[in-house]
Design a protein around this motif. Sequence first.
Motif, short mmCIF file in Angstrom:
data_model
loop_
_atom_site.label_atom_id
_atom_site.label_comp_id
_atom_site.label_asym_id
_atom_site.label_seq_id
_atom_site.Cartn_x
_atom_site.Cartn_y
_atom_site.Cartn_z
N GLU A 61 -51.61 -17.22 -42.92
CA GLU A 61 -51.45 -17.43 -41.58
C GLU A 61 -50.53 -18.77 -41.42
N PHE A 62 -49.45 -18.84 -40.68
CA PHE A 62 -48.95 -20.08 -40.19
C PHE A 62 -49.90 -20.83 -39.17
N ILE A 63 -49.76 -22.27 -39.69
CA ILE A 63 -50.61 -23.13 -38.67
C ILE A 63 -49.64 -23.95 -37.96
N ALA A 64 -48.92 -24.89 -38.96
CA ALA A 64 -48.04 -25.78 -38.18
C ALA A 64 -47.02 -26.15 -39.23
N ALA A 65 -45.82 -26.78 -38.66
CA ALA A 65 -44.85 -27.31 -39.48
C ALA A 65 -44.12 -28.39 -38.92
N ILE A 66 -43.45 -29.45 -39.75
CA ILE A 66 -43.02 -30.59 -39.08
C ILE A 66 -41.77 -30.90 -39.93
N ASN A 67 -40.50 -31.52 -39.13
CA ASN A 67 -39.27 -31.37 -39.77
C ASN A 67 -39.22 -32.42 -40.64
N TRP A 68 -38.07 -32.99 -41.22
CA TRP A 68 -38.12 -33.97 -42.43
C TRP A 68 -38.43 -35.43 -41.54
N SER A 69 -37.81 -35.55 -40.40
CA SER A 69 -38.15 -36.77 -39.72
C SER A 69 -39.62 -36.84 -38.99
N GLY A 70 -40.15 -36.03 -38.94
CA GLY A 70 -41.49 -36.07 -38.23
C GLY A 70 -41.16 -35.99 -36.59
N SER A 71 -40.01 -35.84 -36.11
CA SER A 71 -39.60 -35.91 -34.66
C SER A 71 -40.08 -34.55 -33.99
N ASN A 72 -40.03 -33.49 -34.89
CA ASN A 72 -40.13 -32.28 -34.31
C ASN A 72 -41.27 -31.39 -35.03
N THR A 73 -42.13 -30.55 -34.28
CA THR A 73 -43.18 -29.95 -34.87
C THR A 73 -43.35 -28.48 -34.21
N ASN A 74 -44.01 -27.73 -34.80
CA ASN A 74 -44.10 -25.95 -34.35
C ASN A 74 -45.54 -25.92 -34.77
N TYR A 75 -46.36 -25.10 -33.90
CA TYR A 75 -47.56 -24.82 -34.07
C TYR A 75 -48.13 -23.46 -33.61
N ALA A 76 -48.67 -22.82 -34.35
CA ALA A 76 -49.52 -21.62 -34.05
C ALA A 76 -50.31 -21.65 -32.62
N ASP A 77 -50.06 -20.81 -31.75
CA ASP A 77 -50.70 -20.71 -30.50
C ASP A 77 -52.29 -20.79 -30.78
N SER A 78 -52.84 -20.40 -31.89
CA SER A 78 -54.33 -20.50 -32.08
C SER A 78 -54.83 -21.92 -32.20
N VAL A 79 -53.94 -22.69 -32.84
CA VAL A 79 -54.28 -24.15 -32.94
C VAL A 79 -53.79 -25.31 -31.94
#
Length: 123
Positions: free
Chosen positions: A46-64
């Motif tokens: 299950e996907f939880i979170a991800a972050i781009n190379w610079s740290g300026s953009n993130t993506n989260y699963a709704d559950s967290v």
Amino acid sequence: QVQLVESGGGLVQAGGSLRLSCAASGGTGSTYALGWFRQVPGKEREFIAAINWSGSNTNYADSVKGRFTISRDNAKNMVYLQMNSLKPEDTAIYYCARGQSYRTSLAGNYDYWGQGTQVTVSS
């Protein structure tokens, strides 16, 4: 050779916090996204979170969302997952992985994986 090594898992009571770390080496530098996934036996990763190379953009699963925070320190080749307000359903093996884009939540779009670290949340 790309290596990802997770640490920081453990046993915590519901409502508590943990911080997971992932040490990256060998081609996981500033051009790649890094993500966190989790898996329980018998279920898909299950996907939880991800972050781009610079740290300026993130993506989260709704559950967290609102409970977990992903961050990275490229100078140290580290990515972190701060987990607050933990619930028993957060119990799983947590993996970090290298990907091309922080936007994707598909495990198949991540090409290198760590060995995982166990997180257990007791009720």
